[in-house]
Design a protein around this motif. Structure first.
Motif, mmCIF file in Angstrom:
data_model
loop_
_atom_site.group_PDB
_atom_site.id
_atom_site.type_symbol
_atom_site.label_atom_id
_atom_site.label_comp_id
_atom_site.label_asym_id
_atom_site.label_seq_id
_atom_site.Cartn_x
_atom_site.Cartn_y
_atom_site.Cartn_z
ATOM 1 N N MET A 1 6.490 -3.743 -6.588
ATOM 2 C CA MET A 1 5.214 -3.777 -7.307
ATOM 3 C C MET A 1 4.911 -2.361 -7.743
ATOM 4 N N ASN B 1 0.842 3.098 -7.880
ATOM 5 C CA ASN B 1 1.999 3.381 -7.011
ATOM 6 C C ASN B 1 2.927 4.411 -7.644
ATOM 7 N N THR C 1 5.862 -2.029 -2.146
ATOM 8 C CA THR C 1 4.568 -2.281 -2.799
ATOM 9 C C THR C 1 3.659 -1.060 -2.710
ATOM 10 N N HIS D 1 -1.744 -7.894 -6.739
ATOM 11 C CA HIS D 1 -0.542 -7.136 -7.103
ATOM 12 C C HIS D 1 0.613 -7.387 -6.133
ATOM 13 N N ASP D 2 0.412 -6.960 -4.887
ATOM 14 C CA ASP D 2 1.537 -6.930 -3.945
ATOM 15 C C ASP D 2 2.026 -8.323 -3.537
ATOM 16 N N ASP E 1 -1.610 -5.216 0.165
ATOM 17 C CA ASP E 1 -0.384 -5.134 0.972
ATOM 18 C C ASP E 1 -0.495 -6.092 2.165
HETATM 19 C C1 BDR Z 1 -1.026 -1.030 -6.490
HETATM 20 O O1 BDR Z 1 -1.726 0.119 -6.040
HETATM 21 C C2 BDR Z 1 -2.207 -0.073 -4.739
HETATM 22 O O2 BDR Z 1 -3.524 0.394 -4.646
HETATM 23 C C3 BDR Z 1 -2.134 -1.555 -4.480
HETATM 24 O O3 BDR Z 1 -1.937 -1.811 -3.103
HETATM 25 C C4 BDR Z 1 -0.981 -1.990 -5.316
HETATM 26 O O4 BDR Z 1 0.227 -1.825 -4.628
HETATM 27 C C5 BDR Z 1 -1.703 -1.583 -7.736
HETATM 28 O O5 BDR Z 1 -1.679 -0.643 -8.771
#
Ligand code: BDR
Ligand code: CA
Length: 321
Positions: A153, A170, A128, A244-245, A15
Motif C-alpha cells: 500500500m 508512505n 503498508t 488503504h491498508d 494497519d
Molecule cells: C497510508 O498512510 C498511512 O497513514 C496509512 O496507514 C496508510 O498506510 C495512506 O496514505
C-alpha cells in the motif's frame, strides 16, 4: 491451499484493520509481522501489533522490529498529521491492554530475507508503511529483490498525493527507499490512493462492531470512529475513511478485486515532486514490467468481504465486561 503472508505495518488504525483482515481470512496464513515507523514509532507500532494479536487470539504470530527511521535520516519523529489521523497511541486512543508477548530477537530485515528463501513463490509480503525495511532487505541480499512477491500500500499514479500534490504518505516518509523497491524488485503490486480512496467506511458500518458487545468489536469500533472523524476534517468530500491498508491484504487473498496496469515504476527523489510515483522513462520500452498498479477496484465486493471477515473475527473475542 493457503497463501503465506508477512505484514510490514506502521500500526496505525488502518494497519490494525489490515491485520484484522489477515487474521479473518482463511486463505491467508500470517507467518509474521514486521514493524516499521510511520504513523507511529516502531516501538509503538510493534506494541500495538502484539496487543492486537492477543486481543484476536493469535499470540503465536511472531513480531519483528524493523528500521526505526528513513534511509536518508538518522532519527524519526511522528508527524503532527499522523497523530491527528491515528491518535497518540496509533490506534485512535482505543484502549489495548499491555501485551504479554515480546518482540523477536531477530530483526525484520533478516526475517524477511530468510522467509523469502524458505517459502519462495508461496509467500507474499505486504508492506503498508514506509518502504525502508523492504529496501534494506533488497540492499542486504539481492536474491530478495529477485524472488519476493510484494503487494504494497502506497503511492498514487492517477490521482494526487495525500501529503502533497505529488506524494502519498508512505512513499513520502522515504521516497529513496520506495524508489529502490520499484527499481529492483521483480514483482510489486502497488495498491495506491487510486483505489484506496474509493473504498470508504462510515459510522454505519462501525455501528455493527459496537453492537457486538465484545472486546474485539469495541476496539474496531472505537479506533475506526476516530479515523473516520479525522477524515471528516481533512477530506470531508469523501464521506468516509479510506481503507488503504486492508485493501492490500484483500488483494493478496483475492487478486481479482482490482484491475491493474503493468508498468515499470520509479519515485521522484528530488525537487518539488519528491515522493511522486510515476512511470520510469528509462524502462518504458522494456518488455518486462515489474510493477502492477491497481487502477480499478470492485468496491462493493471488497466492502462486503471486509465487513464479513472483521465482524466474524471480532464476534469471537471476549465479551465486554
Ligand atoms: C497510508 O498512510 C498511512 O497513514 C496509512 O496507514 C496508510 O498506510 C495512506 O496514505
Ligand atoms: Ca499504514
Amino acid at each position: 491451499m493457503t497463501k503465506k503472508i508477512i505484514l510490514d505495518l506502521d500500526t496505525g488504525i488502518d494497519d490494525a484493520l489490515a491485520l484484522a483482515y489477515a487474521l479473518g481470512s482463511p486463505e491467508l496464513e500470517l507467518i509474521g509481522v514486521t514493524g516499521t515507523y510511520g504513523n507511529v514509532l516502531v516501538e509503538t507500532g510493534t506494541r500495538n501489533v502484539l496487543a492486537l494479536l492477543e486481543l484476536f487470539g493469535r499470540p503465536d504470530v511472531p513480531v519483528y522490529a524493523g528500521i526505526p527511521h528513513a534511509s536518508t535520516k538518522d532519527s524519526f519523529e511522528v508527524l503532527p498529521v499522523s497523530e491527528f489521523i491515528h491518535g497518540k497511541n496509533g490506534v485512535g486512543e482505543a484502549e489495548l491492554p499491555e501485551p504479554q508477548g515480546q518482540i523477536q530477537e531477530t530483526g525484520a530485515v533478516d526475517f524477511l530475507i530468510d522467509s523469502v528463501k524458505e517459502h519462495g513463490d508461496d509467500l507474499v509480503i505486504i508492506p503498508t508503511g514506509p518502504s525502508t525495511t523492504i529496501a534494506a532487505a533488497i540492499e542486504k541480499d539481492p536474491s530478495f529483490a529477485e524472488n519476493a512477491h510484494i503487494i504494497m500500500m502506497g503511492g498514487a499514479l492517477t490521482v494526487p498525493g495525500n501529503v502533497s500534490p505529488w506524494a502519498e504518505a508512505n512513499v513520502n516518509q522515504d521516497p529513496d527507499a520506495t524508489d529502490a523497491v520499484f527499481r529492483n524488485a521483480k514483482d510489486v503490486t502497488m495498491i495506491g490512493l487510486d483505489v484506496t480512496l474509493q473504498t470508504l467506511l462510515t459510522y454505519e458500518e462501525t455501528r455493527t462492531w459496537h453492537d457486538l458487545g465484545t472486546t474485539g468489536g469495541d476496539f474496531l469500533g472505537v479506533a475506526t470512529d476516530y479515523y473516520i472523524k479525522s477524515y471528516e476534517t481533512n477530506s470531508p468530500h469523501l464521506g468516509g475513511c479510506g481503507l488503504h491498508d486492508p485493501l492490500a491484504v484483500a488483494v493478496a487473498a483475492d487478486p481479482s478485486l482490482v484491475t491493474t496496469l503493468d508498468i515499470n515504476l520509479k519515485v521522484d527523489t528530488g525537487g518539488e515532486t519528491r515522493g511522486r510515483t510515476i512511470g520510469d522513462e528509462t524502462r518504458l520500452n522494456d518488455p518486462v514490467k515489474t510493477a502492477h498498479v491497481a487502477v480499478g477496484v470492485d468496491v462493493e465486493r471488497f466492502l462486503g468481504e471486509f465487513m464479513e471477515r472483521l465482524t466474524s473475527l471480532a464476534e469471537n473475542t471476549d465479551l465486554r465486561q
